[in-house]
Design a protein around this motif. Structure first.
Motif, PDB file in Angstrom:
ATOM      1  N   SER A 162      48.146  55.852  52.696  1.00  0.00           N
ATOM      2  CA  SER A 162      49.527  56.137  53.058  1.00  0.00           C
ATOM      3  C   SER A 162      49.578  57.442  53.831  1.00  0.00           C
ATOM      4  N   GLY A 163      50.545  57.521  54.734  1.00  0.00           N
ATOM      5  CA  GLY A 163      50.715  58.756  55.486  1.00  0.00           C
ATOM      6  C   GLY A 163      49.905  58.869  56.753  1.00  0.00           C
ATOM      7  N   ILE A 164      49.168  57.820  57.093  1.00  0.00           N
ATOM      8  CA  ILE A 164      48.389  57.836  58.327  1.00  0.00           C
ATOM      9  C   ILE A 164      48.591  56.526  59.080  1.00  0.00           C
ATOM     10  N   THR A 165      48.321  56.567  60.376  1.00  0.00           N
ATOM     11  CA  THR A 165      48.325  55.340  61.186  1.00  0.00           C
ATOM     12  C   THR A 165      46.947  54.720  61.002  1.00  0.00           C
ATOM     13  N   PHE A 166      46.840  53.885  60.012  1.00  0.00           N
ATOM     14  CA  PHE A 166      45.551  53.423  59.501  1.00  0.00           C
ATOM     15  C   PHE A 166      44.687  52.801  60.594  1.00  0.00           C
ATOM     16  N   ARG A 167      45.286  52.047  61.484  1.00  0.00           N
ATOM     17  CA  ARG A 167      44.495  51.311  62.474  1.00  0.00           C
ATOM     18  C   ARG A 167      43.736  52.241  63.423  1.00  0.00           C
ATOM     19  N   ARG A 168      44.146  53.490  63.496  1.00  0.00           N
ATOM     20  CA  ARG A 168      43.500  54.443  64.396  1.00  0.00           C
ATOM     21  C   ARG A 168      42.294  55.131  63.774  1.00  0.00           C
ATOM     22  N   TYR A 169      42.054  54.841  62.516  1.00  0.00           N
ATOM     23  CA  TYR A 169      41.015  55.556  61.781  1.00  0.00           C
ATOM     24  C   TYR A 169      39.770  54.706  61.574  1.00  0.00           C
ATOM     25  N   ASP A 170      38.626  55.345  61.684  1.00  0.00           N
ATOM     26  CA  ASP A 170      37.400  54.768  61.170  1.00  0.00           C
ATOM     27  C   ASP A 170      37.437  54.926  59.648  1.00  0.00           C
ATOM     28  N   VAL A 171      37.012  53.903  58.930  1.00  0.00           N
ATOM     29  CA  VAL A 171      37.029  53.997  57.467  1.00  0.00           C
ATOM     30  C   VAL A 171      35.639  53.734  56.923  1.00  0.00           C
ATOM     31  N   ALA A 172      35.420  54.204  55.720  1.00  0.00           N
ATOM     32  CA  ALA A 172      34.091  54.066  55.141  1.00  0.00           C
ATOM     33  C   ALA A 172      34.155  54.204  53.632  1.00  0.00           C
ATOM     34  N   TRP A 173      33.105  53.732  53.006  1.00  0.00           N
ATOM     35  CA  TRP A 173      32.870  53.957  51.586  1.00  0.00           C
ATOM     36  C   TRP A 173      31.607  54.808  51.454  1.00  0.00           C
ATOM     37  N   TYR A 174      31.695  55.831  50.636  1.00  0.00           N
ATOM     38  CA  TYR A 174      30.573  56.667  50.278  1.00  0.00           C
ATOM     39  C   TYR A 174      30.363  56.571  48.772  1.00  0.00           C
ATOM     40  N   ARG A 175      29.213  57.019  48.337  1.00  0.00           N
ATOM     41  CA  ARG A 175      28.968  57.099  46.899  1.00  0.00           C
ATOM     42  C   ARG A 175      28.125  58.326  46.584  1.00  0.00           C
ATOM     43  N   GLN A 176      28.286  58.790  45.349  1.00  0.00           N
ATOM     44  CA  GLN A 176      27.515  59.937  44.890  1.00  0.00           C
ATOM     45  C   GLN A 176      27.078  59.693  43.459  1.00  0.00           C
ATOM     46  N   ALA A 177      25.772  59.630  43.289  1.00  0.00           N
ATOM     47  CA  ALA A 177      25.198  59.470  41.964  1.00  0.00           C
ATOM     48  C   ALA A 177      24.933  60.845  41.370  1.00  0.00           C
ATOM     49  N   PHE A 207      33.510  50.977  58.739  1.00  0.00           N
ATOM     50  CA  PHE A 207      34.225  49.984  59.551  1.00  0.00           C
ATOM     51  C   PHE A 207      35.045  50.783  60.544  1.00  0.00           C
ATOM     52  N   SER A 208      34.639  50.745  61.792  1.00  0.00           N
ATOM     53  CA  SER A 208      35.299  51.577  62.797  1.00  0.00           C
ATOM     54  C   SER A 208      36.653  50.999  63.182  1.00  0.00           C
ATOM     55  N   SER A 209      37.453  51.829  63.816  1.00  0.00           N
ATOM     56  CA  SER A 209      38.751  51.360  64.298  1.00  0.00           C
ATOM     57  C   SER A 209      38.585  50.274  65.351  1.00  0.00           C
ATOM     58  N   GLY A 210      37.438  50.247  65.991  1.00  0.00           N
ATOM     59  CA  GLY A 210      37.159  49.235  66.998  1.00  0.00           C
ATOM     60  C   GLY A 210      36.560  47.955  66.459  1.00  0.00           C
ATOM     61  N   GLY A 211      36.301  47.926  65.149  1.00  0.00           N
ATOM     62  CA  GLY A 211      35.845  46.689  64.533  1.00  0.00           C
ATOM     63  C   GLY A 211      34.368  46.614  64.202  1.00  0.00           C
TER      64      GLY A 211
END
Length: 115
Positions: free
Chosen positions: A24-39, A50-54
């Motif tokens: 919320s609060g962002i124009t989501f489609r313009r953002y690259d998104v990702a999942w990270y993890r930390q053990a 998953f980049s904004s370009g697909g």
């Protein structure tokens, strides 16, 4: 701006989990998104993006087992995790960024895989 991750839990090896992250609060489609993890005791690492370009990208350790997806209309992203292994145990974070401009993190959700 808020990223809210959910879906973690305790599962046995070989089982599946689906993580969700709402933005919320962002124009989501313009953002690259990702999942990270930390053990515990380890550095945070990129799991999938998953980049904004697909374009999607995966860490070698999860390739073929995990699938990242997004729905720009719903401002949401997911990580489908299959064939989980004990070494997948970590806190998982969702991330959204516009390179060199903005970057936001979710609060993390714990995934524990027992052997």
């Amino acid at each position: 701006v808020q990223l809210q991750a959910s879906g973690g839990g305790l599962v046995q090896a070989g089982e599946s989990l689906r993580l969700s992250c709402g933005a919320s609060g962002i124009t989501f489609r313009r953002y690259d998104v990702a999942w990270y993890r930390q053990a515990p005791g380890k550095r945070r690492e990129l799991v999938a993006s998953f980049s904004s370009g697909g374009r999607t990208n995966y860490a070698e350790s999860v390739l073929g087992r995990f699938t990242i997806s997004r729905d720009n209309a719903k401002n949401a992203m997911w990580l489908q995790m299959n064939s989980l292994k004990p070494e997948d145990t970590a806190v998982y974070y969702c991330n959204a960024r516009q390179p060199r401009v903005y970057e936001y993190w979710g609060q993390g959700t714990q995934v524990t895989v027992s052997s």
